[in-house]
Design a protein around this motif. Sequence first.
Motif, PDB file in Angstrom:
ATOM      1  N   HIS A   1       0.837  -1.183   0.000  1.00  0.00           N
ATOM      2  CA  HIS A   1       0.000   0.000   0.000  1.00  0.00           C
ATOM      3  C   HIS A   1       0.882   1.247   0.000  1.00  0.00           C
ATOM      4  O   HIS A   1       1.991   1.207   0.509  1.00  0.00           O
ATOM      5  CB  HIS A   1      -0.864   0.034   1.268  1.00  0.00           C
ATOM      6  CG  HIS A   1      -1.852  -1.078   1.331  1.00  0.00           C
ATOM      7  ND1 HIS A   1      -2.868  -1.215   0.420  1.00  0.00           N
ATOM      8  CD2 HIS A   1      -1.969  -2.098   2.185  1.00  0.00           C
ATOM      9  CE1 HIS A   1      -3.578  -2.277   0.720  1.00  0.00           C
ATOM     10  NE2 HIS A   1      -3.048  -2.843   1.792  1.00  0.00           N
ATOM     11  N   PRO A   2       0.407   2.356  -0.537  1.00  0.00           N
ATOM     12  CA  PRO A   2       1.139   3.615  -0.346  1.00  0.00           C
ATOM     13  C   PRO A   2       1.163   3.988   1.127  1.00  0.00           C
ATOM     14  O   PRO A   2       0.352   3.504   1.916  1.00  0.00           O
ATOM     15  CB  PRO A   2       0.335   4.625  -1.168  1.00  0.00           C
ATOM     16  CG  PRO A   2      -0.972   3.985  -1.407  1.00  0.00           C
ATOM     17  CD  PRO A   2      -0.746   2.519  -1.415  1.00  0.00           C
ATOM     18  N   PHE A   3       2.115   4.841   1.473  1.00  0.00           N
ATOM     19  CA  PHE A   3       2.368   5.123   2.880  1.00  0.00           C
ATOM     20  C   PHE A   3       1.133   5.703   3.567  1.00  0.00           C
ATOM     21  O   PHE A   3       0.587   6.709   3.126  1.00  0.00           O
ATOM     22  CB  PHE A   3       3.542   6.096   3.010  1.00  0.00           C
ATOM     23  CG  PHE A   3       3.877   6.422   4.424  1.00  0.00           C
ATOM     24  CD1 PHE A   3       4.427   5.467   5.256  1.00  0.00           C
ATOM     25  CD2 PHE A   3       3.631   7.684   4.934  1.00  0.00           C
ATOM     26  CE1 PHE A   3       4.732   5.762   6.556  1.00  0.00           C
ATOM     27  CE2 PHE A   3       3.936   7.973   6.235  1.00  0.00           C
ATOM     28  CZ  PHE A   3       4.492   7.006   7.031  1.00  0.00           C
ATOM     29  N   GLY A   4       0.711   5.056   4.660  1.00  0.00           N
ATOM     30  CA  GLY A   4      -0.416   5.547   5.435  1.00  0.00           C
ATOM     31  C   GLY A   4      -1.726   5.447   4.701  1.00  0.00           C
ATOM     32  O   GLY A   4      -2.628   6.238   4.915  1.00  0.00           O
TER      33      GLY A   4
ATOM     34  N   PRO B   1      -4.413   2.816   4.292  1.00  0.00           N
ATOM     35  CA  PRO B   1      -5.713   2.605   4.929  1.00  0.00           C
ATOM     36  C   PRO B   1      -5.795   3.560   6.103  1.00  0.00           C
ATOM     37  O   PRO B   1      -5.158   3.345   7.133  1.00  0.00           O
ATOM     38  CB  PRO B   1      -5.676   1.146   5.384  1.00  0.00           C
ATOM     39  CG  PRO B   1      -4.448   0.572   4.798  1.00  0.00           C
ATOM     40  CD  PRO B   1      -3.527   1.708   4.549  1.00  0.00           C
ATOM     41  N   PRO B   2      -6.476   4.686   5.988  1.00  0.00           N
ATOM     42  CA  PRO B   2      -6.407   5.698   7.046  1.00  0.00           C
ATOM     43  C   PRO B   2      -7.072   5.195   8.313  1.00  0.00           C
ATOM     44  O   PRO B   2      -8.146   4.616   8.259  1.00  0.00           O
ATOM     45  CB  PRO B   2      -7.161   6.889   6.451  1.00  0.00           C
ATOM     46  CG  PRO B   2      -7.948   6.351   5.343  1.00  0.00           C
ATOM     47  CD  PRO B   2      -7.412   5.028   4.930  1.00  0.00           C
TER      48      PRO B   2
ATOM     49  N   ASP C   1      -5.915   9.865  15.395  1.00  0.00           N
ATOM     50  CA  ASP C   1      -6.581  11.154  15.590  1.00  0.00           C
ATOM     51  C   ASP C   1      -7.380  11.156  16.892  1.00  0.00           C
ATOM     52  O   ASP C   1      -7.384  12.150  17.626  1.00  0.00           O
ATOM     53  CB  ASP C   1      -7.519  11.430  14.409  1.00  0.00           C
ATOM     54  CG  ASP C   1      -6.743  11.703  13.138  1.00  0.00           C
ATOM     55  OD1 ASP C   1      -5.593  12.156  13.267  1.00  0.00           O
ATOM     56  OD2 ASP C   1      -7.269  11.432  12.048  1.00  0.00           O
ATOM     57  N   TYR C   2      -8.019  10.019  17.163  1.00  0.00           N
ATOM     58  CA  TYR C   2      -8.789   9.921  18.409  1.00  0.00           C
ATOM     59  C   TYR C   2      -7.888  10.134  19.604  1.00  0.00           C
ATOM     60  O   TYR C   2      -8.210  10.896  20.522  1.00  0.00           O
ATOM     61  CB  TYR C   2      -9.449   8.544  18.474  1.00  0.00           C
ATOM     62  CG  TYR C   2     -10.210   8.291  19.744  1.00  0.00           C
ATOM     63  CD1 TYR C   2     -11.538   8.660  19.854  1.00  0.00           C
ATOM     64  CD2 TYR C   2      -9.594   7.692  20.837  1.00  0.00           C
ATOM     65  CE1 TYR C   2     -12.232   8.443  21.016  1.00  0.00           C
ATOM     66  CE2 TYR C   2     -10.274   7.470  22.002  1.00  0.00           C
ATOM     67  CZ  TYR C   2     -11.603   7.846  22.089  1.00  0.00           C
ATOM     68  OH  TYR C   2     -12.279   7.625  23.244  1.00  0.00           O
ATOM     69  N   MET C   3      -6.710   9.453  19.602  1.00  0.00           N
ATOM     70  CA  MET C   3      -5.840   9.551  20.767  1.00  0.00           C
ATOM     71  C   MET C   3      -5.260  10.946  20.911  1.00  0.00           C
ATOM     72  O   MET C   3      -5.182  11.486  22.013  1.00  0.00           O
ATOM     73  CB  MET C   3      -4.723   8.523  20.664  1.00  0.00           C
ATOM     74  CG  MET C   3      -5.197   7.164  21.099  1.00  0.00           C
ATOM     75  SD  MET C   3      -4.010   5.914  20.745  1.00  0.00           S
ATOM     76  CE  MET C   3      -4.924   4.490  21.287  1.00  0.00           C
TER      77      MET C   3
END
Lengths: 92, 153
Positions: free
Chosen positions: A25-28, A30-31, A36-38
């Motif tokens: 996969h390209p970097f990062g 599957p978002p 972000d929650y943490m």
Amino acid sequence: MRQIVAWFVLITLVAFLITSALLLHPFGYPPSAMDDYMIARSQAETASNNVVAAVVFDYRGLDTLGEATVLFTAVTGVLLLFRSLKKREKKT
Amino acid sequence: MLSKIVRTISDQLILFILIYGLYIIIHGHVTPGGGFQGGAVIASGVVMMIVAFGSGEIKKSLRERHLSVVESSGALIFIGMAFAGMGTLFFYNFLVGTPVFGGIPPTGPNPGDVWTGGVIPLMNFGVGLKVSAGLSAVILAMALFSRGEETEE
């Protein structure tokens, strides 16, 4: 015979690694919503400024428990090993 | 045992190393660091003392049995803090909002306060005790063994 098997395994592994490297996969990609929650909530929920400490000791506490168990087992094993070696040396 | 210069320097330096390790442990929830890292710093201080003074000299004041007791009590503190939140969940941070380590910092950049973090600083302290005593015990046992000396029964 062993050489043939070794070459076969080597070629299969190399082909597998190259195809999997091409299919990465390209970097990062599957978002993930977890980071972000943490970042957004860890200060309010765990009251600690250090988000890494909040993750290690609060959100993923079981993981740290496993780490501590690994360390405990290692220390116990080393102490046990060196003691028993010493006693056996004394006897012989 | 190394020369007198090394012994004197390490005798002066061990204080600062121990204070730095304690600082890293206690401020684990405010600044980078924590129990594992601070414990490793303290254990490296013990390594310096063993190298400078020799394991036979260190053995008089630092027993493996006592180190094992300290390590186990650190593990018990950690597990106990995990079980103390059992009212809601395992590893629940039940001290947030209470007067003990309960101050909640504002979200976003802020100067930081030691009196925050809920259960995290206590767990850091337990893990710090555990790591420092455990690594010191391992290194002391290995040093005594390589010298061919008697370990404490």
